[in-house]
Motif scaffolding. Structure first.
Motif, PDB file in Angstrom:
ATOM      1  N   LEU A   1      -7.437  -1.790  -8.834  1.00 11.65           N
ATOM      2  CA  LEU A   1      -8.367  -1.147  -7.905  1.00 11.65           C
ATOM      3  C   LEU A   1      -8.621   0.316  -8.262  1.00 11.65           C
ATOM      4  CD1 LEU A   1      -7.231  -2.672  -4.490  1.00 11.65           C
ATOM      5  CD2 LEU A   1      -9.389  -3.104  -5.699  1.00 11.65           C
ATOM      6  N   ILE A   2      -7.657   0.942  -8.922  1.00  9.77           N
ATOM      7  CA  ILE A   2      -7.832   2.336  -9.342  1.00  9.77           C
ATOM      8  C   ILE A   2      -9.050   2.474 -10.250  1.00  9.77           C
ATOM      9  CG2 ILE A   2      -6.817   4.182 -10.753  1.00  9.77           C
ATOM     10  CD1 ILE A   2      -4.087   3.278  -9.724  1.00  9.77           C
ATOM     11  N   PHE A   3      -9.273   1.474 -11.094  1.00  8.34           N
ATOM     12  CA  PHE A   3     -10.360   1.553 -12.069  1.00  8.34           C
ATOM     13  C   PHE A   3     -11.739   1.383 -11.439  1.00  8.34           C
ATOM     14  CE2 PHE A   3      -6.601   0.551 -14.548  1.00  8.34           C
ATOM     15  CZ  PHE A   3      -6.688   1.518 -15.543  1.00  8.34           C
ATOM     16  N   VAL A   4     -11.779   0.902 -10.203  1.00  2.73           N
ATOM     17  CA  VAL A   4     -13.052   0.838  -9.476  1.00  2.73           C
ATOM     18  C   VAL A   4     -13.067   1.880  -8.351  1.00  2.73           C
ATOM     19  CG1 VAL A   4     -13.658  -1.530 -10.111  1.00  2.73           C
ATOM     20  CG2 VAL A   4     -12.238  -1.120  -8.099  1.00  2.73           C
ATOM     21  N   LYS A   5     -12.181   2.879  -8.485  1.00  2.00           N
ATOM     22  CA  LYS A   5     -12.108   4.026  -7.577  1.00  2.00           C
ATOM     23  C   LYS A   5     -11.785   3.639  -6.136  1.00  2.00           C
ATOM     24  CE  LYS A   5     -13.610   6.887 -10.812  1.00  2.00           C
ATOM     25  NZ  LYS A   5     -12.692   6.958 -11.888  1.00  2.00           N
ATOM     26  N   ILE A   6     -10.913   2.636  -5.974  1.00  2.00           N
ATOM     27  CA  ILE A   6     -10.452   2.235  -4.650  1.00  2.00           C
ATOM     28  C   ILE A   6      -8.960   2.510  -4.561  1.00  2.00           C
ATOM     29  CG2 ILE A   6     -10.123   0.305  -3.057  1.00  2.00           C
ATOM     30  CD1 ILE A   6     -12.624  -0.971  -4.260  1.00  2.00           C
ATOM     31  N   LYS A   7      -8.576   3.228  -3.516  1.00  2.00           N
ATOM     32  CA  LYS A   7      -7.174   3.591  -3.309  1.00  2.00           C
ATOM     33  C   LYS A   7      -6.591   2.689  -2.223  1.00  2.00           C
ATOM     34  CE  LYS A   7      -5.282   7.424  -1.101  1.00  2.00           C
ATOM     35  NZ  LYS A   7      -5.142   8.862  -0.871  1.00  2.00           N
ATOM     36  N   ALA A   8      -5.690   1.813  -2.629  1.00  2.00           N
ATOM     37  CA  ALA A   8      -5.005   0.945  -1.670  1.00  2.00           C
ATOM     38  C   ALA A   8      -3.738   1.642  -1.205  1.00  2.00           C
ATOM     39  CB  ALA A   8      -4.665  -0.393  -2.322  1.00  2.00           C
ATOM     40  N   SER A   9      -3.407   1.470   0.052  1.00  2.00           N
ATOM     41  CA  SER A   9      -2.196   2.074   0.592  1.00  2.00           C
ATOM     42  C   SER A   9      -0.966   1.326   0.079  1.00  2.00           C
ATOM     43  CB  SER A   9      -2.225   2.031   2.121  1.00  2.00           C
ATOM     44  OG  SER A   9      -0.968   2.397   2.644  1.00  2.00           O
ATOM     45  N   ILE A  10      -0.164   2.006  -0.700  1.00  2.00           N
ATOM     46  CA  ILE A  10       1.050   1.399  -1.243  1.00  2.00           C
ATOM     47  C   ILE A  10       2.057   1.143  -0.126  1.00  2.00           C
ATOM     48  CG2 ILE A  10       2.967   1.736  -2.855  1.00  2.00           C
ATOM     49  CD1 ILE A  10       0.970   3.328  -4.620  1.00  2.00           C
ATOM     50  N   HIS A  11       2.056   1.999   0.891  1.00  2.00           N
ATOM     51  CA  HIS A  11       2.930   1.767   2.040  1.00  2.00           C
ATOM     52  C   HIS A  11       2.585   0.442   2.725  1.00  2.00           C
ATOM     53  CE1 HIS A  11       3.634   6.131   1.666  1.00  2.00           C
ATOM     54  NE2 HIS A  11       4.773   5.891   2.300  1.00  2.00           N
ATOM     55  N   MET A  12       1.296   0.174   2.883  1.00  2.03           N
ATOM     56  CA  MET A  12       0.873  -1.063   3.543  1.00  2.03           C
ATOM     57  C   MET A  12       1.136  -2.276   2.648  1.00  2.03           C
ATOM     58  SD  MET A  12       0.163  -0.147   6.487  1.00  2.03           S
ATOM     59  CE  MET A  12      -0.405  -1.682   7.124  1.00  2.03           C
ATOM     60  N   ILE A  13       0.985  -2.102   1.348  1.00  2.59           N
ATOM     61  CA  ILE A  13       1.320  -3.187   0.422  1.00  2.59           C
ATOM     62  C   ILE A  13       2.781  -3.581   0.616  1.00  2.59           C
ATOM     63  CG2 ILE A  13       1.710  -3.756  -2.016  1.00  2.59           C
ATOM     64  CD1 ILE A  13      -0.800  -2.106  -2.686  1.00  2.59           C
ATOM     65  N   ALA A  14       3.649  -2.587   0.650  1.00  2.61           N
ATOM     66  CA  ALA A  14       5.085  -2.850   0.786  1.00  2.61           C
ATOM     67  C   ALA A  14       5.407  -3.509   2.118  1.00  2.61           C
ATOM     68  CB  ALA A  14       5.865  -1.547   0.633  1.00  2.61           C
ATOM     69  N   MET A  15       4.837  -3.010   3.192  1.00  3.88           N
ATOM     70  CA  MET A  15       5.150  -3.547   4.520  1.00  3.88           C
ATOM     71  C   MET A  15       4.632  -4.974   4.694  1.00  3.88           C
ATOM     72  SD  MET A  15       7.081  -1.439   5.995  1.00  3.88           S
ATOM     73  CE  MET A  15       7.188  -2.456   7.453  1.00  3.88           C
ATOM     74  N   SER A  16       3.422  -5.244   4.235  1.00  2.00           N
ATOM     75  CA  SER A  16       2.894  -6.601   4.398  1.00  2.00           C
ATOM     76  C   SER A  16       3.615  -7.584   3.480  1.00  2.00           C
ATOM     77  CB  SER A  16       1.382  -6.643   4.171  1.00  2.00           C
ATOM     78  OG  SER A  16       1.046  -6.315   2.844  1.00  2.00           O
TER      79      SER A  16
ATOM     80  N   PHE B   1       6.251  -6.442  12.049  1.00  2.79           N
ATOM     81  CA  PHE B   1       4.840  -6.174  12.349  1.00  2.79           C
ATOM     82  C   PHE B   1       4.682  -4.890  13.156  1.00  2.79           C
ATOM     83  CE2 PHE B   1       4.185 -10.688  11.242  1.00  2.79           C
ATOM     84  CZ  PHE B   1       3.132 -10.519  10.342  1.00  2.79           C
ATOM     85  N   LEU B   2       5.601  -4.626  14.063  1.00  4.57           N
ATOM     86  CA  LEU B   2       5.579  -3.373  14.824  1.00  4.57           C
ATOM     87  C   LEU B   2       5.761  -2.182  13.885  1.00  4.57           C
ATOM     88  CD1 LEU B   2       5.552  -1.849  17.544  1.00  4.57           C
ATOM     89  CD2 LEU B   2       8.043  -2.153  17.594  1.00  4.57           C
ATOM     90  N   ILE B   3       6.727  -2.280  12.989  1.00  3.08           N
ATOM     91  CA  ILE B   3       6.965  -1.196  12.021  1.00  3.08           C
ATOM     92  C   ILE B   3       5.756  -1.019  11.107  1.00  3.08           C
ATOM     93  CG2 ILE B   3       8.400  -0.482  10.065  1.00  3.08           C
ATOM     94  CD1 ILE B   3      10.760  -1.908  11.537  1.00  3.08           C
ATOM     95  N   THR B   4       5.115  -2.132  10.739  1.00  5.72           N
ATOM     96  CA  THR B   4       3.903  -2.050   9.918  1.00  5.72           C
ATOM     97  C   THR B   4       2.822  -1.264  10.647  1.00  5.72           C
ATOM     98  OG1 THR B   4       4.413  -4.150   8.840  1.00  5.72           O
ATOM     99  CG2 THR B   4       2.132  -3.400   8.717  1.00  5.72           C
ATOM    100  N   GLY B   5       2.669  -1.515  11.927  1.00  5.50           N
ATOM    101  CA  GLY B   5       1.698  -0.763  12.728  1.00  5.50           C
ATOM    102  C   GLY B   5       2.042   0.709  12.805  1.00  5.50           C
ATOM    103  N   ILE B   6       3.317   1.007  12.945  1.00  7.50           N
ATOM    104  CA  ILE B   6       3.756   2.403  12.997  1.00  7.50           C
ATOM    105  C   ILE B   6       3.478   3.096  11.665  1.00  7.50           C
ATOM    106  CG2 ILE B   6       5.798   3.895  13.161  1.00  7.50           C
ATOM    107  CD1 ILE B   6       6.906   1.819  15.223  1.00  7.50           C
ATOM    108  N   VAL B   7       3.763   2.412  10.570  1.00  7.92           N
ATOM    109  CA  VAL B   7       3.491   2.979   9.241  1.00  7.92           C
ATOM    110  C   VAL B   7       2.000   3.226   9.072  1.00  7.92           C
ATOM    111  CG1 VAL B   7       3.535   2.488   6.756  1.00  7.92           C
ATOM    112  CG2 VAL B   7       5.562   2.049   8.139  1.00  7.92           C
ATOM    113  N   ALA B   8       1.185   2.256   9.462  1.00  6.91           N
ATOM    114  CA  ALA B   8      -0.273   2.410   9.339  1.00  6.91           C
ATOM    115  C   ALA B   8      -0.760   3.588  10.176  1.00  6.91           C
ATOM    116  CB  ALA B   8      -0.970   1.124   9.764  1.00  6.91           C
TER     117      ALA B   8
END
Length: 182
Positions: free
Chosen positions: A102-117, A142-149
């Motif tokens: 996604l970096i190569f198409v200039k999209i920044k994905a949240s690494i924190h959300m990747i890890a939590m999901s 899921f609650l912690i994921t919401g808090i991280v987001a």
């Protein structure tokens, strides 16, 4: 954390010392080595902060993470010894590759959300695989994921779209891995 949940909910197939050794190997390869590489990259001016807010600064750390995880599943967390954990880390490589691509198409994905999901869906998979009722653990994740987001939004580190992209990037590889181990 995935390894900790695997030890807790994966079934007790090994003696305690083997689980300690597994945990030590995972901590070294997924925490201490990446931290060392971060300080090396910071010394050479390739990264500014650990948050890696600039897209160009994410390439090398993500590539290193994929390599280190590949070494981990090839040498320590093999499919013969720890199949569920093997597929968790394989899904992690998939998620990291998605973030890298996604970096190569200039999209920044949240690494924190990747890890939590990824962690949440791995624990759901463990629950189904071992027929465990760990609904409170899953709800807590899921609650912690919401808090991280929420924290990522408050810190203005990501937009809602980047959080959603990160969440889906962590979730999809784990669900696809379910086909192989559930």
């Amino acid at each position: 954390m995935g390894t900790v949940f695997y030890i807790l909910f994966g079934g007790n197939y090994y003696i305690t010392e083997q689980y300690y050794l597994l945990l030590l190997q995972v901590i070294i390869i997924t925490f201490f080595l990446p931290l060392s590489f971060f300080y090396l990259l910071r010394t050479f001016g390739k990264v500014d902060t650990i948050m890696l807010s600039d897209l160009s600064q994410r390439k090398i750390p993500l590539l290193m993470q994929m390599i280190l995880t590949a070494v981990l599943i090839q040498k320590s967390v093999t499919i013969e010894q720890f199949p569920e954990l093997y597929f968790f880390f394989l899904g992690g490589i998939g998620s990291t590759f998605i973030a890298f691509a996604l970096i190569f198409v200039k999209i920044k994905a949240s690494i924190h959300m990747i890890a939590m999901s990824a962690l949440s869906f791995f624990v759901i998979g463990l629950s189904m695989h071992n027929e465990l009722n760990i609904i409170y653990t899953i709800a807590s994740l899921f609650l912690i994921t919401g808090i991280v987001a929420s924290s990522r939004l408050v810190m203005k580190a990501h937009t809602i779209e980047e959080l959603i992209i990160g969440y889906v990037s962590g979730m999809l590889p784990q669900i696809l891995m379910w086909i192989l181990w559930l």
